[in-house]
Design an enzyme around this catalytic site. Structure first.
Site, mmCIF file in Angstrom:
data_model
loop_
_atom_site.group_PDB
_atom_site.id
_atom_site.type_symbol
_atom_site.label_atom_id
_atom_site.label_comp_id
_atom_site.label_asym_id
_atom_site.label_seq_id
_atom_site.Cartn_x
_atom_site.Cartn_y
_atom_site.Cartn_z
ATOM 1 N N PRO A 85 0.805 -1.223 0.000
ATOM 2 C CA PRO A 85 0.000 0.000 0.000
ATOM 3 C C PRO A 85 0.838 1.273 0.000
ATOM 4 C CG PRO A 85 -0.132 -1.119 2.128
ATOM 5 C CD PRO A 85 0.576 -2.046 1.198
ATOM 6 N N GLU A 112 2.474 -7.719 8.339
ATOM 7 C CA GLU A 112 2.728 -6.280 8.267
ATOM 8 C C GLU A 112 3.598 -5.897 7.079
ATOM 9 O OE1 GLU A 112 1.525 -3.671 10.246
ATOM 10 O OE2 GLU A 112 0.155 -5.305 10.751
ATOM 11 N N ARG A 150 -3.824 -8.812 -20.984
ATOM 12 C CA ARG A 150 -4.772 -8.492 -22.055
ATOM 13 C C ARG A 150 -4.228 -7.472 -23.044
ATOM 14 N NH1 ARG A 150 -7.934 -4.085 -21.571
ATOM 15 N NH2 ARG A 150 -9.754 -5.139 -22.460
ATOM 16 N N ASP A 165 -10.219 1.441 -24.422
ATOM 17 C CA ASP A 165 -10.557 1.150 -23.029
ATOM 18 C C ASP A 165 -10.484 2.408 -22.182
ATOM 19 O OD1 ASP A 165 -10.855 -1.508 -23.510
ATOM 20 O OD2 ASP A 165 -8.918 -2.109 -22.704
#
Length: 242
Positions: A85, A112, A150, A165
């Site tokens: 994160p 963690e 993709r 897209d």
């Protein structure tokens, strides 16, 4: 492209054995390998985590199993991606960048996170799926693998399938319609039935601009807008030409 996933839970990736990623594997456009780095632990109990120096909540993944697992990979120039994160937020541009590579390795964390020496010595990319925290990196890795694969040549049915897209052009994608033209009184816009390709392209561009303005106006600051784009945006929102 060779993709290696280092994870404590390789069984989670069975979902990639379907759809586009499965077809890419069948056609030998990608090779997916899974490494359980617990197999490389020299701890007699197979432990891969320990408490952090300095105290604090939770446990950290220790460097030894992951260093050894990476060292066991065949020699190659590769991107080693840690899912965290604290990393750069994943987006379409990064997927496009990765799709040009031949070797990707994803490190899926738990607890963690990783001992910092793994970040410092092994990792080339620190990437986050979004501004939230998952219990592990596996779901993020699956999403990133799908988004990248993709984009490989000929993986999608048509070479241009991904070019419009959302985010590929910098804008959100325009609405799509298919048969029937009238479904329970809900009709397809007349322009799409007109056969006039220039009008259709103009309509699609304007719909992409409108949708982006309504849902993700921040993206407009990153897009090169034509005079026609600006005129249209001004007509629907009162934006200035600045």
């Amino acid at each position: 492209m060779n993709i290696t996933v280092m994870t404590l839970f390789p069984e989670m990736f069975t979902s990639l054995n379907h759809s586009i990623v499965a077809r890419a594997q069948e056609e030998k456009r990608i090779e997916l390998n899974y490494v359980n780095f617990r197999d490389y632990s020299t701890n007699r109990h197979g432990r891969v985590d320990d408490s952090p120096y300095g105290g604090g909540a939770g446990m950290l993944l220790t460097p030894q199993p992951i260093f050894d697992a990476v060292a066991a990979l065949p020699e190659a120039k590769r991107r080693i991606i840690v899912l965290t994160p604290t990393g750069r937020r994943f987006d379409q541009r990064l997927a496009e960048e990765w799709s040009q590579e031949t070797e990707l390795v994803f490190l899926c964390g738990h607890y963690e996170g990783f001992d910092q020496r793994i970040h410092d010595e092994l990792v080339t990319d620190e990437v986050s799926l979004g501004d939230f925290v998952l219990t592990g990196g596996e779901l993020a890795a699956m999403t990133m693998i799908d988004a990248t694969v993709r984009l490989l040549p000929d993986v999608l049915g048509k070479s241009a399938s991904h070019e419009d897209d959302s985010f590929s052009t910098g804008l959100l994608e325009y609405p799509h319609y298919t048969r029937p033209a009238n479904f329970r009184g809900l009709t397809v816009p007349d322009v799409l039935l007109s056969g006039n390709h220039a009008r259709i392209e103009t309509w699609r561009r304007q719909q992409a601009l409108k949708r982006t303005l309504e849902r993700r106006p921040d993206l407009l600051d990153q897009v090169t807008l034509s005079d026609a784009d600006r005129h249209y945006l001004q007509s629907i929102s009162g934006l200035s030409n600045d």
